[in-house]
Design an enzyme around this catalytic site. Structure first.
Site, PDB file in Angstrom:
ATOM      1  N   SER A 174       0.856  -1.188   0.000  1.00  0.00           N
ATOM      2  CA  SER A 174       0.000   0.000   0.000  1.00  0.00           C
ATOM      3  C   SER A 174       0.891   1.237   0.000  1.00  0.00           C
ATOM      4  O   SER A 174       1.723   1.384  -0.892  1.00  0.00           O
ATOM      5  CB  SER A 174      -0.955  -0.026   1.196  1.00  0.00           C
ATOM      6  N   THR A 175       0.776   2.107   1.007  1.00  0.00           N
ATOM      7  CA  THR A 175       1.526   3.358   1.024  1.00  0.00           C
ATOM      8  C   THR A 175       3.023   3.099   0.913  1.00  0.00           C
ATOM      9  O   THR A 175       3.595   2.347   1.688  1.00  0.00           O
ATOM     10  CB  THR A 175       1.249   4.128   2.329  1.00  0.00           C
ATOM     11  N   HIS A 200      -2.547  -1.118  -3.457  1.00  0.00           N
ATOM     12  CA  HIS A 200      -3.672  -0.193  -3.300  1.00  0.00           C
ATOM     13  C   HIS A 200      -3.472   1.013  -4.211  1.00  0.00           C
ATOM     14  O   HIS A 200      -2.555   1.811  -4.008  1.00  0.00           O
ATOM     15  CB  HIS A 200      -3.788   0.269  -1.846  1.00  0.00           C
ATOM     16  N   MET A 293      -0.084   1.209   5.059  1.00  0.00           N
ATOM     17  CA  MET A 293      -0.886   1.592   6.220  1.00  0.00           C
ATOM     18  C   MET A 293      -2.004   0.570   6.423  1.00  0.00           C
ATOM     19  O   MET A 293      -2.589   0.078   5.463  1.00  0.00           O
ATOM     20  CB  MET A 293      -1.498   2.965   5.974  1.00  0.00           C
ATOM     21  N   ASP A 296      -4.476  -4.707   5.821  1.00  0.00           N
ATOM     22  CA  ASP A 296      -4.815  -5.539   4.665  1.00  0.00           C
ATOM     23  C   ASP A 296      -3.639  -6.440   4.302  1.00  0.00           C
ATOM     24  O   ASP A 296      -2.505  -5.982   4.192  1.00  0.00           O
ATOM     25  CB  ASP A 296      -5.179  -4.644   3.471  1.00  0.00           C
TER      26      ASP A 296
END
Length: 361
Positions: A174-175, A200, A293, A296
């Site tokens: 993600s991030t 993401h 973050m 998930d």
């Protein structure tokens, strides 16, 4: 009282500055401490106000956002969330901004700017919070991030790469994940096992991401298509707005896409991908959970490990945001924790020894 995260908003549109300030100030833990119409004004405000996070538009007078971002990340690295248009050019610019050190980006709607941005209020708040706790690093020399793939010291080649074409690598992030994924994929040989990726990312941006990686890697990188066969030497990225899952058609692996409800507030979701790999690949898979973050992918990685897969998580020191790997480690989902620069070598090393174990059976 807990200190609020302070934000400086930089955009040449008075409307965008007003709406961004309204959205951010409506969050109990966030506060806009200044707005600027161009980077030159922003430069002075950063020095005076020392904000925790900067939101930065791309197209502005006197100096565009990318040029300012590059200078900023070289001279005074700080967390930056880009505000990018949802266009093909906007997606390419967003990818370049992430290369230059931006933590994340939000998209400007094409129509109904005020109402459109207000619909993203929760997402904007979440991205600013993630940026505030990100580990930001100085930008590499100009052009370094775009260098073609070269032989990487310390990467052990697969000694028996295809005793079984059933082997798979699956990656969730993600991030901070776009650059982390690049660092994992670039050293992989052209005959690497197939790679499936859930990053993401919103609709409209994953194609540019895949094209950029394809130009940098030995393996072929593309957006996944529903029903296509999953082949060695290829990496398949979940399209923004779609879940990617691994399926089977006879003896073959196939990519499956769906638009079921978001999982852990995300579509694509890493858990959806990892769960499908646990069901359909088991011991033949290697799972890798990178920076991001939230949580998930943590439960899905645990299910992969329970199904016999070997699992890795990125270590805290090399993560932009340690949330997802931390959750997976806490669940006991991880066989090995590795710094990012060792990840590709560790994955290939495991697959090589796996091949040797299979050959002795």
């Amino acid at each position: 009282m807990t200190r609020k995260i302070t934000v400086l908003c930089v955009d040449d549109s008075a409307l965008i500055r007003q709406v961004m300030a309204e959205i951010i100030n409506s969050q109990p833990d966030l506060q806009v401490i200044g707005v600027a119409a161009d980077p030159l004004v922003a430069r002075d405000m950063i020095k005076a106000l020392n904000p925790d996070v900067l939101t930065l538009d791309v197209e502005m007078p006197r100096m565009d956002g990318l040029e300012f971002l590059e200078k900023l990340m070289r001279l005074r690295p700080m967390p930056v969330v880009m505000v990018s248009s949802l266009t093909e050019r906007g997606s390419e610019i967003a990818m370049r901004a992430l290369e230059l050190g931006a933590v994340d980006f939000v998209t400007k709607p094409r129509l109904g700017m005020r109402d459109g941005l207000l619909q993203y209020a929760d997402e904007i708040g979440e991205k600013i919070r993630a940026a505030a706790c990100a580990r930001v690093r100085a930008v590499p020399p100009r052009g370094a991030a775009l260098a073609p793939a070269v032989a990487t010291a310390g990467i052990e080649p697969l000694r028996k790469p295809f005793l079984s074409t059933e082997k798979l690598i699956v990656i969730g992030a993600s991030t901070g994940g776009t650059e982390a994924i690049r660092e994992v994929l670039q050293p992989l040989p052209a005959d690497s096992p197939a790679v499936l990726i859930a990053q993401h990312m919103p609709p409209g941006f994953t194609r540019s991401f895949a094209q950029r990686l394809d130009s940098l890697c030995r393996i072929q990188v593309k957006e996944a298509e529903h029903g296509e066969r999953v082949l060695p030497g290829h990496a398949y990225i979940a399209p923004g707005g779609w879940h990617l899952a691994l399926g089977r058609s006879g003896a073959n692996y196939v990519a499956q896409l769906n638009q079921d409800e978001a999982v852990n507030r995300h579509r694509p979701s890493v858990d959806v991908l990892f769960d499908s790999v646990a069901r359909n690949a088991g011991v033949n898979a290697v799972g890798v959970l990178l920076t991001g973050m939230g949580r998930d992918g943590a439960a899905g990685l645990a299910r992969m490990r329970q199904a016999g897969a070997y699992t890795f998580a990125q270590d805290e020191a090399s993560c932009i945001v340690f949330g997802m790997p931390r959750e997976a480690i806490a669940l006991g989902a991880v066989n090995e924790v590795r710094p990012l620069h060792e990840m590709a070598g560790a994955v290939l090393g495991h697959l090589s020894t796996f091949g040797e174990r299979v050959s002795r059976v």
